[in-house]
Design a protein around this motif. Structure first.
Motif, mmCIF file in Angstrom:
data_model
loop_
_atom_site.group_PDB
_atom_site.id
_atom_site.type_symbol
_atom_site.label_atom_id
_atom_site.label_comp_id
_atom_site.label_asym_id
_atom_site.label_seq_id
_atom_site.Cartn_x
_atom_site.Cartn_y
_atom_site.Cartn_z
ATOM 1 N N GLN A 156 26.218 -110.126 67.610
ATOM 2 C CA GLN A 156 25.985 -109.974 69.040
ATOM 3 C C GLN A 156 27.067 -109.113 69.678
ATOM 4 O O GLN A 156 27.349 -109.235 70.858
ATOM 5 C CB GLN A 156 25.918 -111.346 69.720
ATOM 6 C CG GLN A 156 24.632 -112.063 69.449
ATOM 7 C CD GLN A 156 24.530 -113.369 70.210
ATOM 8 O OE1 GLN A 156 25.442 -113.777 70.910
ATOM 9 N NE2 GLN A 156 23.402 -114.028 70.071
ATOM 10 N N ALA A 157 27.640 -108.250 68.908
ATOM 11 C CA ALA A 157 28.678 -107.353 69.399
ATOM 12 C C ALA A 157 28.062 -106.018 69.815
ATOM 13 O O ALA A 157 26.953 -105.682 69.427
ATOM 14 C CB ALA A 157 29.729 -107.134 68.321
ATOM 15 N N ASP A 158 28.803 -105.260 70.594
ATOM 16 C CA ASP A 158 28.356 -103.937 71.023
ATOM 17 C C ASP A 158 28.839 -102.864 70.056
ATOM 18 O O ASP A 158 29.385 -101.839 70.453
ATOM 19 C CB ASP A 158 28.890 -103.635 72.430
ATOM 20 C CG ASP A 158 28.254 -104.505 73.481
ATOM 21 O OD1 ASP A 158 27.106 -104.926 73.274
ATOM 22 O OD2 ASP A 158 28.917 -104.777 74.495
ATOM 23 N N LYS A 159 28.637 -103.117 68.774
ATOM 24 C CA LYS A 159 29.047 -102.173 67.740
ATOM 25 C C LYS A 159 27.838 -101.887 66.853
ATOM 26 O O LYS A 159 26.930 -102.709 66.760
ATOM 27 C CB LYS A 159 30.159 -102.788 66.874
ATOM 28 C CG LYS A 159 31.397 -103.180 67.629
ATOM 29 C CD LYS A 159 32.348 -103.919 66.722
ATOM 30 C CE LYS A 159 33.512 -104.497 67.508
ATOM 31 N NZ LYS A 159 34.337 -105.373 66.698
ATOM 32 N N PRO A 160 27.833 -100.758 66.168
ATOM 33 C CA PRO A 160 26.728 -100.473 65.241
ATOM 34 C C PRO A 160 26.894 -101.280 63.939
ATOM 35 O O PRO A 160 27.559 -100.849 63.000
ATOM 36 C CB PRO A 160 26.853 -98.970 65.000
ATOM 37 C CG PRO A 160 28.288 -98.665 65.262
ATOM 38 C CD PRO A 160 28.741 -99.643 66.298
#
Length: 132
Positions: A80-84
């Motif tokens: 649920q992170a804003d990383k690819p």
């Protein structure tokens, strides 16, 4: 100690909710037994009374739900992170499925499932995960 609100769409918060329910269950049983007559007619009271009548199966269900929720939390928190992070999804999902499947199948059977597609199509209870 008061109950926490169950959240149907955010699994990250549910293990704490279930742990709190387990902690307050003895007090809840005492309350149900000694509740005033005015409270016994409420629908929510009847729902709780019916659930508590299940006895030990309720505790077993809650503990099982808590352990599965705790198993899912690290996976969900990571993704649920804003990383690819899609490149890691397959490997981590397979590891999580294996960990959960160990609760239902023998380790020797799980070791035979060498790929993700074999893992998904494994028939543990005469039905496969893919067809459910």
């Amino acid at each position: 100690m008061f109950p926490l609100r169950f959240c149907g769409h955010r699994w990250l918060e549910n293990s704490d909710v279930i742990s709190r329910i387990i902690a307050i269950l003895p007090s809840l049983k005492v309350f149900i037994e000694k509740a005033p007559k005015s409270a016994t007619s409420l629908e929510s009271f009847q729902i709780i009374k019916k659930a508590l009548a299940a006895g030990y199966i309720l505790i077993a269900r809650l503990e099982f739900s808590r352990t599965i929720s705790c198993e899912l939390e690290p996976f969900l928190r990571f993704f649920q992170a804003d990383k690819p992070l899609a490149v890691f999804l397959h490997e981590d999902l397979v590891q999580m499925m294996r960990a959960i499947l160990t609760r239902f199948a023998k380790t020797t059977e799980i070791d035979k499932l060498t790929t993700g597609s074999k893992l998904i199509s494994y028939e543990c209870f005469e039905w496969s995960i893919a067809s459910a």
